[in-house]
Each structure stands twice: as C-alpha cells, then as structure tokens.
Design a protein around this motif. Structure first.
Motif, PDB file in Angstrom:
ATOM      1  N   CYS A 219       0.858  -1.185   0.000  1.00 53.42           N
ATOM      2  CA  CYS A 219       0.000   0.000   0.000  1.00 53.42           C
ATOM      3  C   CYS A 219       0.894   1.234   0.000  1.00 53.42           C
ATOM      4  O   CYS A 219       1.645   1.461   0.952  1.00 53.42           O
ATOM      5  N   CYS A 222      -0.077   3.914   2.787  1.00 53.88           N
ATOM      6  CA  CYS A 222       0.396   3.651   4.157  1.00 53.88           C
ATOM      7  C   CYS A 222       1.885   3.288   4.169  1.00 53.88           C
ATOM      8  O   CYS A 222       2.485   3.193   5.238  1.00 53.88           O
ATOM      9  N   HIS A 231      -6.708  -1.923   0.430  1.00 55.16           N
ATOM     10  CA  HIS A 231      -6.224  -1.851   1.808  1.00 55.16           C
ATOM     11  C   HIS A 231      -7.303  -1.335   2.768  1.00 55.16           C
ATOM     12  O   HIS A 231      -8.284  -0.743   2.335  1.00 55.16           O
ATOM     13  N   CYS A 233      -7.229   1.112   4.496  1.00 54.71           N
ATOM     14  CA  CYS A 233      -7.285   2.564   4.400  1.00 54.71           C
ATOM     15  C   CYS A 233      -8.142   3.016   3.218  1.00 54.71           C
ATOM     16  O   CYS A 233      -8.459   4.191   3.080  1.00 54.71           O
TER      17      CYS A 233
HETATM   18 ZN   LIG Z   1      -3.191   1.667   3.189  1.00 57.66          ZN
END
Ligand SMILES: [Zn+2]
Length: 268
Positions: A219, A222, A231, A233
């Motif tokens: 990712c 991140c 992900h 997120c």
């Molecule tokens: Zn992420």
C-alpha cells in the motif's frame, strides 16, 4: 456408498452446524454452503470422520475468536481475510479431507486403501489445523516474528513469518490433531507417526510457500506490506512480489495436499 437415510441425516446435522456457524459470523453464506457439502460427506462416512471434522471446526473457530479484538489491532491491516470463512477457505482447508472420506465409500471395509485414505484425510486436516494454531498463537502472543524471506522483523500474523510461540503452536497443534484423529478412531494408533509427519510437513510447506511464493502486495498510501487488494485505508494496493495467483487459500490447499501425500507415503 452410505444408504440414503445416512446421507439425509448427515446433511441435516451438517446444515444445523453450518447455519449456526453462519449466524455466529464464523462462515459467510457461501462458506456455510461449502461447509454443508464437506460436513455431509464427513458425517456420512462415519462417526469418527464426522466427529473429527466437527471438533476441528469448533476448536479452530473458537481459537480464531479468542482475543479477536486484541488481534484485530495488530493484523487488520495485513491479512486478506478476517475470522469469517468463505467457500474458498472451507475447500482449501477441508477439501482434501472430504475427498479422502469420499474415497472410502467405494472401498471394501477391510481394504488397505482405507488405512491410506484415513491417514491422508487426518493428516490434511491436522496440517491445516496446526497452521491455524501457529498463526493464532503467534499473533495472540504478539510474538516477535521474523520474515523467513528477508530475515527482518515483521508484524506477527504476516504470511511466511516465524516466531517462537508460533512454531511451538504449530508443533503442539500437529500433535494434538494427530492424537485426536487416533482417539476418535479415524486412524489406528500405528498410523500416528505417519500422520504426525504429514501434519508437520504440510504446515511447514504452508510457512515456506507463505514466505517465498505467496502474492505480496504493497500500500503506497500507508507505505506498508499487506495481503489485501484494497487496503483497510481504502487505497488500492499494488503487487510487490510472489506469484499473483498464489493467495492464502492456494497455500492452504498445498499444505493439506502435502500433508496427505507425506502421510500416505510413510504409512505401512
Ligand atoms: Zn493503506
């Protein structure tokens, strides 16, 4: 082949368990359908096979739930799937066991093939079970884990990582699942060494494939490794190594196949 009445009884019992597991959040809807298929085959094969599968499923589900909240904080960003098993996961873990059980339906009761298939089925499930124990114990203990591939510290729960508690969990799990198979009567006591070796070999293959072959993703938002395509997120991740088709389910399937083959090769 078991009589129709046995099949119907097995299906009814398996449906009740699969429904309860779905209601409890341990199985997705399609995961419950897959469990119904695997469960019906196992229970119809006989009380030892059915009892072994139900025990395996109950204990691994409980183990996944114990400290789920505690674990969630550590691995939610890494692992591809949570505690709810889908159909692919059910077949990856229980498919070889079900095939071995199915095979016994067409054998004479005294055929040597029974001994081979029982060892294969028991070792397949024991391999999947001991890998689950390794992962859960290692994650739960928040153990210091090392990636086999890079040698670096990684968060516990990462595929292909090893830790001391996780490795102990693997060994204890393999032994307990092998002894449970013998205690329930799936295998004879004479088959214990072969099944234990199969379980250990399968769980080891799981770790090695997880380290080197399994698809790895990254990712960028991140700046961290993950197994998720999207992900936690919300960002899409990109492939960063391994074989894209070799996901966690394929690795689990390879582990159960290895367990079954090693046990069959070693049986006398
Ligand atoms: Zn992420």
């Amino acid at each position: 082949m078991p009589p129709l009445s046995s099949l119907l009884l097995a299906a009814a019992l398996s449906a009740a368990i699969a429904w309860a597991a779905h209601a409890a959040g341990s199985l997705s809807r399609r995961g419950a359908t897959a469990a119904l298929v695997v469960g019906t085959i196992a229970v119809a094969t006989g009380a030892p096979w059915g009892g072994y599968l139900v025990t395996w499923f109950a204990l691994t589900s409980v183990l996944s739930r114990l400290g789920r909240a505690r674990k969630a904080r550590h691995v939610a960003a890494i692992v591809a799937k949570g505690g709810t098993r889908d159909a692919r996961q059910v077949f990856a873990n229980g498919g070889v066991f079900a095939l071995a059980a199915l095979g016994t339906w067409w054998l004479a009761p005294d055929a040597h093939g029974h001994v081979l298939l029982a060892a294969a089925g028991a070792a397949a499930l024991a391999a999947a079970g001991s890998d689950t124990w390794a992962t859960e114990v290692g994650t739960w203990a928040r153990a210091t884990a090392w990636s086999l591939r890079t040698g670096r510290h990684v968060p516990a729960g990462t595929s292909g990582a090893i830790s001391l508690p996780g490795t102990l969990g693997l060994a204890v799990g393999a032994l307990l699942w092998t002894l449970t198979a013998a205690w329930l009567g799936v295998i004879e006591a004479a088959a214990i060494p072969a099944v234990l070796a199969g379980a250990l070999a399968g769980a080891t293959v799981d770790t090695l494939l997880g380290a080197w072959g399994q698809a790895r993703r990254w990712c960028d938002r991140c700046d961290g490794a993950t197994e998720q395509a999207v992900h936690v997120c919300g960002a899409s991740t990109r492939a960063s190594g391994g074989y894209p088709w070799l996901d966690n389910d394929a690795v689990n399937l390879a582990a159960t196949v290895t367990g079954a083959l090693v046990a069959m090769l070693l049986i006398r």
